[in-house]
Design a protein around this motif. Structure first.
Motif, PDB file in Angstrom:
ATOM      1  N   ASP B  35      16.357 -51.149 -51.823  1.00  0.00           N
ATOM      2  CA  ASP B  35      17.550 -51.864 -52.299  1.00  0.00           C
ATOM      3  C   ASP B  35      17.172 -53.169 -52.996  1.00  0.00           C
ATOM      4  OD1 ASP B  35      16.848 -52.017 -49.508  1.00  0.00           O
ATOM      5  OD2 ASP B  35      18.439 -53.473 -49.221  1.00  0.00           O
ATOM      6  N   GLY B  36      16.148 -53.856 -52.473  1.00  0.00           N
ATOM      7  CA  GLY B  36      15.707 -55.076 -53.153  1.00  0.00           C
ATOM      8  C   GLY B  36      15.046 -54.720 -54.475  1.00  0.00           C
ATOM      9  N   PHE B  61      16.490 -45.942 -51.345  1.00  0.00           N
ATOM     10  CA  PHE B  61      16.532 -46.087 -49.888  1.00  0.00           C
ATOM     11  C   PHE B  61      17.146 -47.436 -49.550  1.00  0.00           C
ATOM     12  CE2 PHE B  61      14.387 -42.375 -48.247  1.00  0.00           C
ATOM     13  CZ  PHE B  61      13.766 -41.856 -49.377  1.00  0.00           C
ATOM     14  N   ILE B  65      18.150 -54.573 -46.424  1.00  0.00           N
ATOM     15  CA  ILE B  65      17.217 -55.639 -46.014  1.00  0.00           C
ATOM     16  C   ILE B  65      15.931 -55.522 -46.830  1.00  0.00           C
ATOM     17  CG2 ILE B  65      15.937 -54.337 -44.224  1.00  0.00           C
ATOM     18  CD1 ILE B  65      17.318 -57.751 -43.430  1.00  0.00           C
ATOM     19  N   TYR B  66      15.172 -56.622 -46.909  1.00  0.00           N
ATOM     20  CA  TYR B  66      13.805 -56.533 -47.435  1.00  0.00           C
ATOM     21  C   TYR B  66      12.897 -56.230 -46.254  1.00  0.00           C
ATOM     22  CZ  TYR B  66      15.031 -58.865 -51.879  1.00  0.00           C
ATOM     23  OH  TYR B  66      15.560 -59.181 -53.083  1.00  0.00           O
ATOM     24  N   GLY B  67      12.472 -54.988 -46.152  1.00  0.00           N
ATOM     25  CA  GLY B  67      11.645 -54.592 -45.021  1.00  0.00           C
ATOM     26  C   GLY B  67      10.199 -55.028 -45.199  1.00  0.00           C
TER      27      GLY B  67
HETATM   28 MG   LIG Z   1      15.349 -52.531 -48.297  1.00  0.00          MG
END
Ligand SMILES: [Mg+2]
Ligand SMILES: Cc1ncc(C[n+]2csc(CCOP(=O)(O)OP(=O)(O)O)c2C)c(N)n1
Lengths: 707, 276
Positions: B35-36, B61, B65-67
């Motif tokens: 997403d980021g 995906f 959040i930034y995983g």
């Molecule tokens: Mg993410």
């Protein structure tokens, strides 16, 4: 209408070369006028070089200095390498054009102005406090006050056209005058007009009439007592055409595509002065060229990388601001070891800078401008037409060595044009595709390398059996799997660097224009070639000892670079930036004395200023040269027990190896590097000064001197 | 299965994939994004890959959040979300990925959840068959940095009431007894129950994934629990020419129009002169 033939007999003045500059408002058609004049002169057989100098503003207010567009051309019966420093003839279509171009006019030269444009308003707009035609502004010039606008109007009276279109023909009137002044036929331009305005016969008629009217007017003008005769040059036989740097670049890429059998994928985001490459390539889809006008420079380079991965020639071009944006992706191409060509048509910077002006200040970003250790091949074109050759070489090197190549050109080359002896495709070198070797049943490993070049192989997605994965994370050697192993990383960094270094085995050596030894070596790179070459040649012809070495291959440097430098007492690097190549060379060759001469005005070097500079450099030339004091002390005096101190000292101060004698008169044949007879007198005071030097015996490890 | 693969740089995947596809349109190109990745750093490439309809398949995906950088908020994180970089809660309004797809005139948009392989397979097959850029949003849990972010949809007890699997040509019914449905009321969608307040199956919206007008597709994609179920399945699938198809038409056209067919012809064509 019969062809114009001069009826009034006037004197002809034969000259070797002459510089003409057309200047007018952006809308006055000066670029077209200039290129027509150039084309006609080329057809006539002159050698020439052009330089369009246009404003960044698309439509600056009419009549202002900001809106002035210029076109300079030098034509000659001798070889011409630059558009010339100052104009022998300046055509100024309004006061603003006169104001901003007076500095480009040679004292004693001709200035032709459109008298009708010199009204109070225009004079004020241009920033003159009084009418320059009436005060002493132009005392040093031969001024031709021609009522160009009104005469054009009169000439076109009978044609049914609106006033605006009529006034737009006045550039043809001016061109007609120039054709008379240079004794040129009108036929080439007439043919051009007939083709250009095929759909509107009235415009053909109007432009032709204006052209003839200008021609006939000029021969009646008293202020033009004579005309120029510039006889054809003795140019190499063959078929010629005109070409600009950007078009040559586009064609070079296409030629490499045809030769290699790979399609050209060109991803680009518009930017001055690079956009014309995109325009040219997008015309030639039938050659299989794919052009993508990307959403930004990052996408432009990334799509090109994708295309390279898929097995085509990925290419992108931009100018400085775009190259800055491409940095991260360039690293990806270096890491994934894919072919990729990045053209940077340099312009004045930083930031948006001077979009339409030329500069060479992107050398640092080209060589160094990426995160981490990310070497790329850097090459530079040096004339408008050899952009073809170097674009071609960029593709060739990139494919054969599986690594990105940055090709530097600049605004001056991109927009400048010159006659070009057309090459045949059969004369272009082959491009060898690094297809994966036969696997003999074993699996394909993407990072197995060619032993000589250290390049990996190009396995094309879609091929059964060569499936593999690559990417931006560090690779394990051979397998290409992601690896964080410390020693593997060090190894891979060094291999990538070594791969680029080894390109030096595949490029031509540095050529010297001159004797190959002497007091002063002028060094340049890229687009300054014309100016440097002309200046050095002219000085050589007048008996001065000055040579030129001009770089087209910058990273890696040609193998003989250090050898070449070591034959000179002084190396002077000339460039249009703050000394970027000079710094680079100093870091590569710490022992060599490298000086820097620079200009950062958005304008090319002039021959006049270069010659002045070289003469100055030749004057203050005796220093002990070669090595600086600190280094001399560190090295110390090495002496064979039986050798004389003087020759040992000579070697120390002037470490030229087994060079030929470098003294100007070449009085010694011993190949010792320095002439004893001449040098001795210089050596004695130096000897005195350095008597304190630590004295060591011969057999210094690694020392290759023999006396 | 052995494949060709290229792990590119953060956010630039759609641009690289564009080059791959145009250089060889015969390849089936799949592009994986976060997403980021797709909506922040690579937002520009993402929308243009959709707008150009480059026949690639994007799998987004979305774990909100930034995983990889260990837990900062992303453009899809809910407002108020407390993360490492928003200790007082995020003050930015989140995107729906679908809004960008529709805004960019995307031709295929589907949504699935990470724990439903059957639905995922179905959607991927359709995406592969679709000519043009397909965008599949996968609602993904991030066990470490954003656990249960989609819990309202994916939790066992919520599944029936908060997931609506739509199919082209079928009424939008959901719930344990398949008696709840989506109804269009004026310019708004609402949840109704068949059999209550005179509602019959006829009142329930029938999904039309093929209509070019994205209005309803967007309205459906924006529905979120608890007021509505999350719509899963192929929300939009419309026919349009892919970029490479038009590119190939241009090649054909330029062949018939071209004056020069080889480099030698091009170089020697135009205005030339002979020096003797
Ligand atoms: Mg993410
Ligand atoms: C140019 C650049 N900036 C920042 C990063 C660091 N970075 C790596 S992944 C990432 C965010 C990932 O978030 P998302 O795309 O949502 O993927 P997730 O890890 O959640 O799957 C960031 C900021 C990077 N790799 N490159």
């Amino acid at each position: 209408m019969s062809d114009a033939i001069s009826t009034v007999k006037k004197k002809a003045e034969e000259v070797e070369k002459v510089v003409v500059r057309f200047a007018g408002d952006s809308g006055d058609g000066m670029q077209l006028t200039g290129s027509q004049f150039s084309f006609t002169s080329a057809m006539f057989g002159n050698d020439l070089a052009t330089f369009p100098d246009f404003p960044a503003e698309i439509r600056a207010p009419l009549g202002t200095v900001e809106g002035v567009s210029g076109f300079q051309v030098q034509i000659g019966k001798i070889d011409i390498y630059t558009p010339g420093d100052q104009a022998d003839v300046l055509v100024a279509m309004n006061p603003a054009a006169l104001k901003s171009n007076l500095g480009h006019a040679k004292k004693g030269g001709n200035i032709i102005v459109d008298l009708d444009a010199f009204d109070k308003r225009n004079i004020e707009k241009a920033g003159f406090s009084a009418n320059p035609l009436e005060d002493h502004t132009l005392d040093d010039y031969n001024v031709v006050q021609a009522p160009i606008s009104s005469l054009t109007k009169t000439a076109l009276e009978s044609i049914e056209l609106d006033n605006k279109s009529i006034m737009r023909s006045k550039n043809m009137f001016a061109l007609g005058m120039m054709y008379w002044l240079f004794d040129r036929p009108l036929t080439d331009t007439v043919r051009y007009l007939e083709a250009k305005f095929k759909k509107t016969p009235a415009l053909i008629e109007a432009n032709k009439k204006a052209l003839y009217a200008g021609f006939h007017y000029a021969e009646t003008v008293e202020a033009l007592p004579s005309f120029y005769k510039v006889p054809p040059a003795s140019i190499e036989k063959g078929k010629y055409r005109h070409v600009s740097g950007n078009v040559a670049t586009a064609w070079g890429l296409m030629a490499a595509s045809e030769k290699s059998g790979k399609r050209l994928f060109y991803g680009s985001y518009p930017i001055t002065p690079a956009s014309d490459i995109l325009h040219e390539l997008s015309k030639h889809k039938n050659f299989g060229v794919i052009t993508l006008q990307a959403e930004d420079e990052i996408a432009a380079i990334c799509s090109a990388i994708g295309a390279s991965y898929a097995g085509q020639i990925g290419c992108t071009a931009s100018s400085g601001p775009g190259l800055a944006l491409k940095g991260e992706a360039l690293g990806l191409a270096i890491m994934s070891e894919l072919p990729l060509v990045i053209v940077d048509v340099q312009r004045g910077g930083p930031s948006t800078g001077l979009p339409t002006k030329t500069e060479q200040a992107d050398l640092n970003i080209a060589i160094y401008g990426r995160n981490s250790e990310a070497p790329a091949i850097v090459i530079a074109a040096s004339t408008p037409s050899n952009c073809f050759e170097f674009a071609y070489m960029a593709v060739k090197l990139s494919i054969e060595h599986m690594t990105p190549v940055i090709l530097l050109t600049d605004g001056y080359l991109a927009n400048g044009s010159e006659p070009w002896k057309i090459p045949n495709m059969s004369s272009m070198p082959d491009i060898v595709i690094p297809n994966p070797p036969n696997l003999n049943g074993s699996g394909f490993l993407p990072y197995v390398r060619d032993k000589e070049k250290l390049s990996r192989y190009w396995a094309i997605p879609g091929t059964i059996g060569l499936e593999h994965r690559i990417g931006g994370l560090e690779k394990q050697e051979e397998t290409g799997n992601v690896s964080y192993d410390p020693l593997n990383h060090e190894n891979m960094v060094r291999v990538r660097a070594e791969k680029v270094e080894r390109v030096a085995n595949y490029i031509p050596e540095l050529e010297i224009i001159g004797e190959g030894v002497g007091k002063l070596l002028v060094v340049g790179w890229g687009g300054t070639y014309g100016g440097l070459f002309t200046s050095v040649k002219e000085l050589q012809q007048s008996g001065r000892k000055v040579d030129l070495a001009h770089f087209n291959y910058i990273n890696p440097l040609p193998k003989n670079t250090k050898d070449v430098f070591s034959k000179y007492e002084k190396v002077l690097v000339c460039e249009l930036n703050m000394g970027q190549l000079a710094s680079h060379l100093r870091s590569k060759f710490p022992g060599v004395k490298i000086e820097s001469y620079t200009k950062i005005q958005g304008q090319p070097f002039t021959v006049t200023e270069l010659k002045e500079q070289f003469l100055e450099q030749l004057k203050n030339n005796y220093e002990h040269n070669g090595r600086d004091q600190e280094e001399i002390y560190k090295t110390g005096l090495y002496q064979r027990s039986i050798g004389s101190v003087v020759s040992g000292l000579r070697r120390l101060l002037h470490p030229v190896g087994n060079a030929k004698c470098i003294t100007p008169n070449g009085c010694c044949q011993r190949g010792c590097g320095v002439c004893i007879r001449n040098r001795l007198c210089c050596t004695i005071p130096v000897l005195h000064e350095y008597l304190w030097l630590p004295y060591r015996t011969w057999k210094r490890p690694g020392c290759s001197y023999r006396s | 299965m052995n494949t060709y693969g290229f792990h590119t740089v953060h956010g630039r995947g759609p641009a690289v994939a564009t080059g791959v596809k145009l250089a060889n349109p015969k390849l089936s190109v799949w592009e994986v994004q976060g997403d980021g990745d797709a909506l922040a750093i690579g937002g520009n490439h993402f929308i243009h890959a959709l707008r150009r309809n480059i026949d690639i398949n994007i799998l987004l995906f979305n774990n909100e959040i930034y995983g990889l950088t260990k837990g900062q908020y992303s453009p899809t994180s809910q407002m108020g979300k407390v993360t490492k970089s928003t200790p007082f809660g995020a003050v930015e309004r989140p995107f729906h990925a679908a809004e960008l797809v529709m805004g960019a005139q995307g031709t295929y948009y589907a949504r699935t959840i990470d724990t439903n392989p059957k639905l995922m397979t179905e959607i991927f097959v359709k995406a592969a068959k679709h000519v043009g850029t397909s965008m599949v949003e996968i609602l993904q849990n991030c066990v470490i940095f954003n656990d249960k972010t989609h819990g309202a949809i994916t939790a066992r007890e919520n599944r029936d009431d908060f997931q609506l699997h739509i199919e082209h040509g079928k009424p939008m019914l959901f719930g344990k007894d398949k008696n709840k449905g989506i109804k269009l009321n004026g310019l708004k969608l609402e949840v109704v129950t068949v059999g209550e307040n005179g509602i019959t199956e006829k009142d329930i919206l029938v999904h039309d994934a093929h209509t070019e007008d994205p209005t309803l597709h967007l309205m459906l994609a924006r529905l979120t629990p608890p007021k509505f179920p999350m719509i899963l399945g192929v929300i939009r699938e419309v026919k349009a020419k892919a970029y490479y198809q038009m590119m190939e038409e241009e090649f054909e056209m330029s062949k018939t129009r071209a004056k020069y067919h080889t480099m030698d012809e091009l170089l020697h064509g135009g205005e030339t002169w002979e020096v003797k």
